[in-house]
Design a protein around this motif. Structure first.
Motif, PDB file in Angstrom:
ATOM      1  N   LEU A 110       0.846  -1.197   0.000  1.00  0.00           N
ATOM      2  CA  LEU A 110       0.000   0.000   0.000  1.00  0.00           C
ATOM      3  C   LEU A 110       0.881   1.246   0.000  1.00  0.00           C
ATOM      4  CD1 LEU A 110      -2.989   0.818   0.100  1.00  0.00           C
ATOM      5  CD2 LEU A 110      -2.774   0.918   2.570  1.00  0.00           C
ATOM      6  N   GLY A 111       0.760   2.056  -1.040  1.00  0.00           N
ATOM      7  CA  GLY A 111       1.560   3.275  -1.139  1.00  0.00           C
ATOM      8  C   GLY A 111       3.034   2.964  -1.304  1.00  0.00           C
ATOM      9  N   GLU A 112       3.841   3.919  -0.917  1.00  0.00           N
ATOM     10  CA  GLU A 112       5.301   3.762  -0.964  1.00  0.00           C
ATOM     11  C   GLU A 112       5.800   3.455   0.448  1.00  0.00           C
ATOM     12  OE1 GLU A 112       7.312   3.974  -3.696  1.00  0.00           O
ATOM     13  OE2 GLU A 112       5.547   4.250  -4.964  1.00  0.00           O
ATOM     14  N   ASN A 113       5.631   2.209   0.872  1.00  0.00           N
ATOM     15  CA  ASN A 113       6.021   1.781   2.229  1.00  0.00           C
ATOM     16  C   ASN A 113       5.297   2.586   3.304  1.00  0.00           C
ATOM     17  OD1 ASN A 113       7.780  -0.389   1.678  1.00  0.00           O
ATOM     18  ND2 ASN A 113       9.371   1.065   1.107  1.00  0.00           N
ATOM     19  N   LEU A 114       4.006   2.768   3.107  1.00  0.00           N
ATOM     20  CA  LEU A 114       3.178   3.494   4.066  1.00  0.00           C
ATOM     21  C   LEU A 114       3.267   2.869   5.455  1.00  0.00           C
ATOM     22  CD1 LEU A 114       0.930   5.518   4.868  1.00  0.00           C
ATOM     23  CD2 LEU A 114      -0.709   3.798   4.110  1.00  0.00           C
ATOM     24  N   VAL A 115       3.207   1.549   5.534  1.00  0.00           N
ATOM     25  CA  VAL A 115       3.249   0.877   6.830  1.00  0.00           C
ATOM     26  C   VAL A 115       4.559   1.200   7.558  1.00  0.00           C
ATOM     27  CG1 VAL A 115       4.171  -1.342   6.010  1.00  0.00           C
ATOM     28  CG2 VAL A 115       2.704  -1.303   8.004  1.00  0.00           C
ATOM     29  N   ARG A 116       5.654   1.295   6.816  1.00  0.00           N
ATOM     30  CA  ARG A 116       6.944   1.656   7.412  1.00  0.00           C
ATOM     31  C   ARG A 116       6.901   3.060   7.978  1.00  0.00           C
ATOM     32  NH1 ARG A 116      10.902   3.229   3.156  1.00  0.00           N
ATOM     33  NH2 ARG A 116       9.446   4.971   3.249  1.00  0.00           N
ATOM     34  N   ASP A 117       6.351   4.005   7.205  1.00  0.00           N
ATOM     35  CA  ASP A 117       6.318   5.400   7.639  1.00  0.00           C
ATOM     36  C   ASP A 117       5.489   5.579   8.908  1.00  0.00           C
ATOM     37  OD1 ASP A 117       7.890   6.042   5.486  1.00  0.00           O
ATOM     38  OD2 ASP A 117       6.270   6.936   4.309  1.00  0.00           O
ATOM     39  N   VAL A 118       4.304   4.983   8.944  1.00  0.00           N
ATOM     40  CA  VAL A 118       3.445   5.130  10.124  1.00  0.00           C
ATOM     41  C   VAL A 118       4.079   4.447  11.328  1.00  0.00           C
ATOM     42  CG1 VAL A 118       1.161   4.667  11.089  1.00  0.00           C
ATOM     43  CG2 VAL A 118       1.386   5.359   8.707  1.00  0.00           C
ATOM     44  N   PHE A 119       4.687   3.286  11.123  1.00  0.00           N
ATOM     45  CA  PHE A 119       5.392   2.569  12.194  1.00  0.00           C
ATOM     46  C   PHE A 119       6.487   3.467  12.767  1.00  0.00           C
ATOM     47  CE2 PHE A 119       6.471  -1.757  13.809  1.00  0.00           C
ATOM     48  CZ  PHE A 119       7.648  -1.465  14.467  1.00  0.00           C
ATOM     49  N   HIS A 120       7.298   4.043  11.902  1.00  0.00           N
ATOM     50  CA  HIS A 120       8.425   4.852  12.355  1.00  0.00           C
ATOM     51  C   HIS A 120       7.978   6.125  13.061  1.00  0.00           C
ATOM     52  CE1 HIS A 120      12.690   6.482  11.309  1.00  0.00           C
ATOM     53  NE2 HIS A 120      12.617   6.029  12.524  1.00  0.00           N
ATOM     54  N   VAL A 121       6.984   6.801  12.531  1.00  0.00           N
ATOM     55  CA  VAL A 121       6.470   8.010  13.167  1.00  0.00           C
ATOM     56  C   VAL A 121       5.910   7.681  14.550  1.00  0.00           C
ATOM     57  CG1 VAL A 121       4.635   9.747  13.052  1.00  0.00           C
ATOM     58  CG2 VAL A 121       6.035   9.271  11.040  1.00  0.00           C
ATOM     59  N   THR A 122       5.169   6.591  14.667  1.00  0.00           N
ATOM     60  CA  THR A 122       4.609   6.178  15.963  1.00  0.00           C
ATOM     61  C   THR A 122       5.730   5.840  16.939  1.00  0.00           C
ATOM     62  OG1 THR A 122       2.695   5.268  14.825  1.00  0.00           O
ATOM     63  CG2 THR A 122       3.045   4.559  17.095  1.00  0.00           C
ATOM     64  N   LEU A 123       6.723   5.115  16.459  1.00  0.00           N
ATOM     65  CA  LEU A 123       7.857   4.715  17.290  1.00  0.00           C
ATOM     66  C   LEU A 123       8.567   5.928  17.873  1.00  0.00           C
ATOM     67  CD1 LEU A 123       9.838   2.393  18.158  1.00  0.00           C
ATOM     68  CD2 LEU A 123      11.042   2.826  16.015  1.00  0.00           C
ATOM     69  N   ILE A 124       8.899   6.886  17.044  1.00  0.00           N
ATOM     70  CA  ILE A 124       9.636   8.071  17.499  1.00  0.00           C
ATOM     71  C   ILE A 124       8.754   8.968  18.358  1.00  0.00           C
ATOM     72  CG2 ILE A 124      10.719  10.216  16.711  1.00  0.00           C
ATOM     73  CD1 ILE A 124      11.849   8.617  14.362  1.00  0.00           C
ATOM     74  N   ASP A 125       7.491   9.118  17.992  1.00  0.00           N
ATOM     75  CA  ASP A 125       6.599  10.000  18.739  1.00  0.00           C
ATOM     76  C   ASP A 125       6.393   9.513  20.167  1.00  0.00           C
ATOM     77  OD1 ASP A 125       4.835  12.324  18.829  1.00  0.00           O
ATOM     78  OD2 ASP A 125       3.255  10.829  19.097  1.00  0.00           O
ATOM     79  N   ILE A 126       6.234   8.221  20.351  1.00  0.00           N
ATOM     80  CA  ILE A 126       5.995   7.692  21.698  1.00  0.00           C
ATOM     81  C   ILE A 126       7.289   7.629  22.499  1.00  0.00           C
ATOM     82  CG2 ILE A 126       5.242   5.672  23.016  1.00  0.00           C
ATOM     83  CD1 ILE A 126       3.196   5.160  20.773  1.00  0.00           C
ATOM     84  N   ALA A 127       8.376   7.198  21.863  1.00  0.00           N
ATOM     85  CA  ALA A 127       9.644   7.049  22.576  1.00  0.00           C
ATOM     86  C   ALA A 127      10.285   8.404  22.884  1.00  0.00           C
ATOM     87  CB  ALA A 127      10.607   6.198  21.759  1.00  0.00           C
ATOM     88  N   LYS A 128       9.919   9.430  22.137  1.00  0.00           N
ATOM     89  CA  LYS A 128      10.431  10.792  22.329  1.00  0.00           C
ATOM     90  C   LYS A 128      11.944  10.894  22.139  1.00  0.00           C
ATOM     91  CE  LYS A 128       6.445  12.606  23.469  1.00  0.00           C
ATOM     92  NZ  LYS A 128       5.530  12.658  22.372  1.00  0.00           N
ATOM     93  N   ARG A 129      12.483  10.022  21.293  1.00  0.00           N
ATOM     94  CA  ARG A 129      13.892  10.133  20.923  1.00  0.00           C
ATOM     95  C   ARG A 129      14.073   9.460  19.572  1.00  0.00           C
ATOM     96  NH1 ARG A 129      16.864   5.155  23.112  1.00  0.00           N
ATOM     97  NH2 ARG A 129      15.233   4.057  24.214  1.00  0.00           N
ATOM     98  N   ASN A 130      15.147   9.821  18.929  1.00  0.00           N
ATOM     99  CA  ASN A 130      15.401   9.258  17.610  1.00  0.00           C
ATOM    100  C   ASN A 130      15.932   7.832  17.759  1.00  0.00           C
ATOM    101  OD1 ASN A 130      15.438   9.175  14.879  1.00  0.00           O
ATOM    102  ND2 ASN A 130      17.335  10.338  14.655  1.00  0.00           N
TER     103      ASN A 130
END
Length: 133
Positions: free
Chosen positions: A60-80
């Motif tokens: 789906l899309g251009e690795n949409l699942v990867r992008d949402v996973f990564h944004v969620t990961l960084i947003d919750i963990a509050k660090r890169n």
């Protein structure tokens, strides 16, 4: 790439196409990002890798699942957090395919176990070694 994926999602929603696949994609990526962030928050992990099984959500899309996973990961963990992702699709043959079956065996074993009567195990014989029956 994320902006392009967001426009793609808007178009799918506007046309009422692939709604079920969108739901699956968001469920997988949000849950994965959340669990990954907990792992990174509670341990000293600085890098995380998702070995995806052959899943149509990766198409789906251009690795949409990867992008949402990564944004969620960084947003919750509050660090890169270093994040690596494999984009297996329904036609690919991945070198790590046996590794992605491990959670399936564990989940199948637990699902076939009768917790009320530990003598009854309805899972396939290969799963019985996981439970220890």
């Amino acid at each position: 790439m994320l902006a392009k994926n967001l426009l793609y999602i808007q178009e799918l929603l506007r046309e009422k196409k692939k709604i079920r696949l969108l739901c699956e994609t968001f469920m997988i990526s949000l849950l994965g990002g959340y669990v990954g962030s907990l792992l990174c928050r509670e341990t000293a992990l600085t890098d995380l890798c998702r070995l995806s099984d052959r899943d149509r959500t990766n198409e789906l899309g251009e690795n949409l699942v990867r992008d949402v996973f990564h944004v969620t990961l960084i947003d919750i963990a509050k660090r890169n957090i270093g994040f690596t992702f494999t984009s297996a699709n329904s036609d690919s043959d991945e070198w790590y395919a046996d590794l992605t079956r491990i959670p399936d065996v564990i989940a199948g074993s637990i699902a076939g176990f009768d917790f009320n009567n530990s003598g009854n195990h309805t899972a396939k014989p290969t799963a019985q070694s996981v439970i220890g029956a």
